[in-house]
Write an enzyme that holds these catalytic residues in place. Sequence first.
Site, PDB file in Angstrom:
ATOM      1  N   HIS A 469       6.254  -2.176  -1.232  1.00 17.59           N
ATOM      2  CA  HIS A 469       4.945  -2.334  -1.869  1.00 17.59           C
ATOM      3  C   HIS A 469       4.151  -1.022  -1.824  1.00 17.59           C
ATOM      4  O   HIS A 469       3.683  -0.533  -2.852  1.00 17.59           O
ATOM      5  CB  HIS A 469       4.173  -3.463  -1.157  1.00 17.59           C
ATOM      6  CG  HIS A 469       2.789  -3.697  -1.687  1.00 17.59           C
ATOM      7  ND1 HIS A 469       2.463  -4.777  -2.469  1.00 17.59           N
ATOM      8  CD2 HIS A 469       1.636  -2.996  -1.542  1.00 17.59           C
ATOM      9  CE1 HIS A 469       1.186  -4.729  -2.790  1.00 17.59           C
ATOM     10  NE2 HIS A 469       0.655  -3.646  -2.246  1.00 17.59           N
ATOM     11  N   GLU A 470       4.022  -0.470  -0.634  1.00 14.15           N
ATOM     12  CA  GLU A 470       3.234   0.766  -0.501  1.00 14.15           C
ATOM     13  C   GLU A 470       3.902   1.912  -1.242  1.00 14.15           C
ATOM     14  O   GLU A 470       3.234   2.773  -1.808  1.00 14.15           O
ATOM     15  CB  GLU A 470       3.024   1.120   0.974  1.00 14.15           C
ATOM     16  CG  GLU A 470       2.220   0.085   1.765  1.00 14.15           C
ATOM     17  CD  GLU A 470       0.907  -0.302   1.107  1.00 14.15           C
ATOM     18  OE1 GLU A 470       0.304   0.539   0.404  1.00 14.15           O
ATOM     19  OE2 GLU A 470       0.474  -1.459   1.284  1.00 14.15           O
ATOM     20  N   HIS A 473       2.731   1.881  -4.784  1.00 16.93           N
ATOM     21  CA  HIS A 473       1.440   2.562  -4.967  1.00 16.93           C
ATOM     22  C   HIS A 473       1.660   4.072  -4.975  1.00 16.93           C
ATOM     23  O   HIS A 473       1.049   4.799  -5.755  1.00 16.93           O
ATOM     24  CB  HIS A 473       0.493   2.221  -3.815  1.00 16.93           C
ATOM     25  CG  HIS A 473      -0.126   0.859  -3.909  1.00 16.93           C
ATOM     26  ND1 HIS A 473      -0.819   0.411  -5.015  1.00 16.93           N
ATOM     27  CD2 HIS A 473      -0.195  -0.157  -3.012  1.00 16.93           C
ATOM     28  CE1 HIS A 473      -1.266  -0.822  -4.800  1.00 16.93           C
ATOM     29  NE2 HIS A 473      -0.894  -1.200  -3.595  1.00 16.93           N
ATOM     30  N   HIS A 476       2.948   5.360  -8.251  1.00 20.25           N
ATOM     31  CA  HIS A 476       1.865   5.363  -9.237  1.00 20.25           C
ATOM     32  C   HIS A 476       1.047   6.654  -9.106  1.00 20.25           C
ATOM     33  O   HIS A 476       0.647   7.256 -10.088  1.00 20.25           O
ATOM     34  CB  HIS A 476       0.975   4.143  -8.984  1.00 20.25           C
ATOM     35  CG  HIS A 476       0.164   3.701 -10.164  1.00 20.25           C
ATOM     36  ND1 HIS A 476      -0.820   2.753 -10.057  1.00 20.25           N
ATOM     37  CD2 HIS A 476       0.180   4.064 -11.468  1.00 20.25           C
ATOM     38  CE1 HIS A 476      -1.356   2.552 -11.253  1.00 20.25           C
ATOM     39  NE2 HIS A 476      -0.773   3.334 -12.125  1.00 20.25           N
TER      40      HIS A 476
END
Length: 685
Positions: A469-470, A473, A476
Amino acid sequence: MTPNPLLDFSGLPRFDAIRTPHVSPAVDDLLVEARATVERVAADSRPASWATVVEPLAETLDRLDRAWGAVRHLNAVVSTPDLRQAYHDNLTKVTAFHTDLAQDMRLFDRYRALAASPEYAALDGARKKAIDNELRDFRLGGAELPDEKKARFKAVQEELANLSAKFDDNVLDATNDWALFVEGEPELAGIPADVLAEARAGAEAEADGKRGWKLTLRMPCYLPVMQYADNRELRAALHRAYVTRASELGARPEWDNTPVIARLLVLRREAAELLGYPNYAEYSLVPKMAKNTEEVMTFLNDLGRRVKPFAERDYAELTAFARDDLALAEFTPWDLAYASEKLKAKRYAFSEQEIRHYFPEDKVLAGLYRLVETIYGITIREATAATWHPTVRFFDITDRDGTLIGQFYLDMYAREHKQGGAWMDDAINRRRAGARLQHPVAFLTCNLSPPVDGKPATFTHDEVITIFHEFGHGLHQLLTRVEVAGVSGIQGVEWDAVELPSQIMENFCWEWDVISHMTAHVDTGAPLPRELFDKLLAAKNFQSGMQTVRQLEFALFDMLLHSAWDPHGGGEWPTPQALAEAVRREIAVVPRAPYDRAVQSFGHIFAGGYAAGYYSYKWAEVLSADAYSLFEEQGVLSPAAGARFRDEVLARGGSRPAIESFVAFRGRPPQLDALLRHNGMVIPA
Ligand SMILES: [Zn+2]
């Protein structure tokens, strides 16, 4: 005198040289410089242009952000009392600067002149978007109001901030005040030993040295009691205390949040009306991806209609199990967590510890890197950089031809003086400054168990999901191709769309093709058995219907409260409580106690940033599940799908509306189907 390393912007942050005494002088210098730049831009008599307005501000704000970002990061990961003090002292100054900036009418006028100039029409999309965002934020901050309304708007904002703080204080005080002392151990049967040890210590620490065990409403006590205590009366007592916190049924009238909520809602409506919006929901949605209240309500109602049968099925199974296996014929709200835990244990017997032995750190990271290298056509290599702790690692991301794209720090393990949780933060944002291109850099932080006794660190499946998940980010932030400050990487991305790139990564953790390549038993080296993976997968959707309608209930209540509900009285529902009960009758499947006053402790919407925004949890899940379904269609490891996600979503950052990026990637607007399918909520044909 040696130069201040916080003011060295020639490369990466100088973590080997930065010390607490550098903080205040650097921040003071940068604020003087930034204020001087603001004055110069505001007083500039030349026509407003990209070069006379945006560039000088971007340059000075970038320096302030980078230095302050390094300080904020150090305070989060290697805090000391001195550093914390320096952080708080300077936080006030930095916040005040940004508040002044947002209300500077001269800058607002310069931006307006720029937007009206012939130059604007010729700018590229990213630059236009950066200017539009500035103008929007000035307007939402009340910059366009006539003076007397502007003063009123400011007063309303201040009172709202105080009311939110009061709301939080009341919940906290009510939570901390309550305690139940239990003297006989048989009354505590079923509660885990570590929770009881804590409760024992709690009783001993009392001024009058109580005997027995002290039970509280704080999560580490409340939750395990509700999940595991065999004593039904005990669960009932804690439940009642918990759901009446900070209400008219709670311990003290001064902690009652009912009047706080009433005043908050009146003021939120007033703030929205001052700016010309019919209600707070419409105002809250302006900078978000969802267009208006109607779109959100349609979304929530559609999802509710499709999920409710599965929630009803979950509930029927649970109550049947409670009746037959637990002899709980009359199911109550305080049986919910207890019976659910028992049912879960019966159905999916496996231990987290067993799973974790198959996920050693090096295998997990290698698997993650190979995945993103395959689908995004990038290369990740360990590199060296000054860091703040010897266990922190540093990596370069390059294109296949070796061109540097971005870099990241990886700080994996929990340790003393490090803030809990997992997060991604930007260290440096991508932007073009004259002839120079500034590469993006990210901080990836987790709090996982460190290696012990020379064995590698191992992770639970949940922890693997967190890392993915991290990392999403991070991608991105790092794979952006935008060169304009404010809209590159995660900057300027709509609040309800920012979890798309992170949540999409979670899906890969449920793919055998991905997982099977990243496991090796820490002692034997054997891969994760398929049978164990299948158990994990089966447990994934346990009660997903019930959990979804619970989230929908909160989201519908939040949206209606900030749109249809009338804070001045009248209307269909006289009080927020009446509205909450009406929503429950519509969507909920689990009965509530008549004294349930959970509204009075709903901090997300009354004290957090989620007012008219609670829907975004489900909204982002729909986006990420639907985006992922293209990978399912084209192959989970498809470089074609990956290239498209990189080009249309990751690379674009905030340079265009998130819905445009989504449609460009998926070829159509988002649909609910993929999320329902991933959650096992599909009616067989
Ligand atoms: Zn996230």
